[in-house]
Design a protein around this motif. Structure first.
Motif, PDB file in Angstrom:
ATOM      1  N   UNK A   1       0.831  -1.207   0.000  1.00 28.25           N
ATOM      2  CA  UNK A   1       0.000   0.000   0.000  1.00 28.25           C
ATOM      3  C   UNK A   1       0.864   1.255   0.000  1.00 28.25           C
ATOM      4  N   UNK A   2       1.910   1.242   0.812  1.00 33.67           N
ATOM      5  CA  UNK A   2       2.823   2.381   0.870  1.00 33.67           C
ATOM      6  C   UNK A   2       3.501   2.601  -0.484  1.00 33.67           C
ATOM      7  N   UNK A   3       3.941   1.517  -1.111  1.00 32.92           N
ATOM      8  CA  UNK A   3       4.592   1.614  -2.426  1.00 32.92           C
ATOM      9  C   UNK A   3       3.611   2.144  -3.471  1.00 32.92           C
ATOM     10  N   UNK A   4       2.373   1.663  -3.456  1.00 31.92           N
ATOM     11  CA  UNK A   4       1.363   2.124  -4.407  1.00 31.92           C
ATOM     12  C   UNK A   4       1.079   3.612  -4.212  1.00 31.92           C
ATOM     13  N   UNK A   5       1.005   4.031  -2.947  1.00 30.32           N
ATOM     14  CA  UNK A   5       0.752   5.444  -2.645  1.00 30.32           C
ATOM     15  C   UNK A   5       1.906   6.308  -3.180  1.00 30.32           C
ATOM     16  N   UNK A   6       3.139   5.876  -2.979  1.00 30.99           N
ATOM     17  CA  UNK A   6       4.297   6.633  -3.479  1.00 30.99           C
ATOM     18  C   UNK A   6       4.298   6.692  -5.013  1.00 30.99           C
ATOM     19  N   UNK A   7       3.950   5.566  -5.640  1.00 35.83           N
ATOM     20  CA  UNK A   7       3.905   5.556  -7.111  1.00 35.83           C
ATOM     21  C   UNK A   7       2.836   6.517  -7.624  1.00 35.83           C
ATOM     22  N   UNK A   8       1.668   6.541  -6.937  1.00 34.30           N
ATOM     23  CA  UNK A   8       0.601   7.468  -7.341  1.00 34.30           C
ATOM     24  C   UNK A   8       1.051   8.924  -7.184  1.00 34.30           C
ATOM     25  N   UNK A   9       1.758   9.230  -6.080  1.00 34.48           N
ATOM     26  CA  UNK A   9       2.254  10.591  -5.862  1.00 34.48           C
ATOM     27  C   UNK A   9       3.262  10.968  -6.938  1.00 34.48           C
ATOM     28  N   UNK A  10       4.115  10.032  -7.320  1.00 38.24           N
ATOM     29  CA  UNK A  10       5.097  10.313  -8.361  1.00 38.24           C
ATOM     30  C   UNK A  10       4.411  10.530  -9.710  1.00 38.24           C
ATOM     31  N   UNK A  11       3.378   9.798 -10.013  1.00 39.84           N
ATOM     32  CA  UNK A  11       2.665   9.946 -11.288  1.00 39.84           C
ATOM     33  C   UNK A  11       1.937  11.290 -11.356  1.00 39.84           C
ATOM     34  N   UNK A  12       1.391  11.716 -10.219  1.00 41.65           N
ATOM     35  CA  UNK A  12       0.704  13.020 -10.198  1.00 41.65           C
ATOM     36  C   UNK A  12       1.695  14.157 -10.429  1.00 41.65           C
ATOM     37  N   UNK A  13       2.876  14.032  -9.917  1.00 41.82           N
ATOM     38  CA  UNK A  13       3.891  15.085 -10.032  1.00 41.82           C
ATOM     39  C   UNK A  13       4.556  15.098 -11.389  1.00 41.82           C
ATOM     40  N   UNK A  14       4.445  14.010 -12.155  1.00 41.11           N
ATOM     41  CA  UNK A  14       5.099  13.948 -13.460  1.00 41.11           C
ATOM     42  C   UNK A  14       4.211  14.577 -14.517  1.00 41.11           C
TER      43      UNK A  14
END
Length: 149
Positions: free
Chosen positions: A129-142
């Protein structure tokens, strides 16, 4: 067949009836004598071992039957194996089940391993869940690349 008639028995049948007690005595003699010889001295009941063997040989039919009833050791007086009677009695040491073997739901070690396993699963799920949340945050910032539609 009329009521007062005498039945004649043939000679072979009479011979078999004469031989039967002799055969029974010989079988009893051999079986009981072998059993008495193989029985340990301290396990023999009521009389000394040598006297039992004399009775078996000298007194026909009664001697062997007396040995079976009064002289032979009782079955549960001595274990048949040098180790204690248990589930593995009669098996070689390497084939005997361990003494601490229990059903899984009665084994505290097994239950503890299940608990550790479920804790491990929760930890892995938390990491995912933590990894998925970080990936989502990175995708929003890209910003989207020009070749991606």
């Amino acid at each position: 067949m009329p009521a007062g008639r005498i039945v004649e028995v043939s000679e072979p049948e009479v011979g078999m009836l004469r031989i039967l007690p002799i055969v029974i005595e010989l079988v009893l003699l051999v079986v009981c004598l072998i059993d008495a010889v193989q029985t340990p001295q301290n396990s023999v009941r009521n009389l000394p071992k040598w006297l039992w063997m004399m009775l078996i040989v000298v007194v026909p039919i009664v001697g062997p039957i007396a040995w079976l009833i009064a002289g032979r050791p009782r079955r549960n007086s001595q274990p048949s194996a040098p180790w204690s009677a248990s589930r593995g009695a009669g098996l070689p040491q390497y084939e005997r089940p361990p003494a601490s073997m229990r059903a899984p739901d009665d084994n505290p070690e097994f239950l503890a391993s299940i608990k550790q396993s479920s804790e491990h699963e929760r930890l892995l799920q938390k990491w995912e869940e933590d990894l998925k949340q970080r990936e989502d945050e990175l995708r929003k910032g890209e910003e989207p690349h020009p070749d991606q539609s």
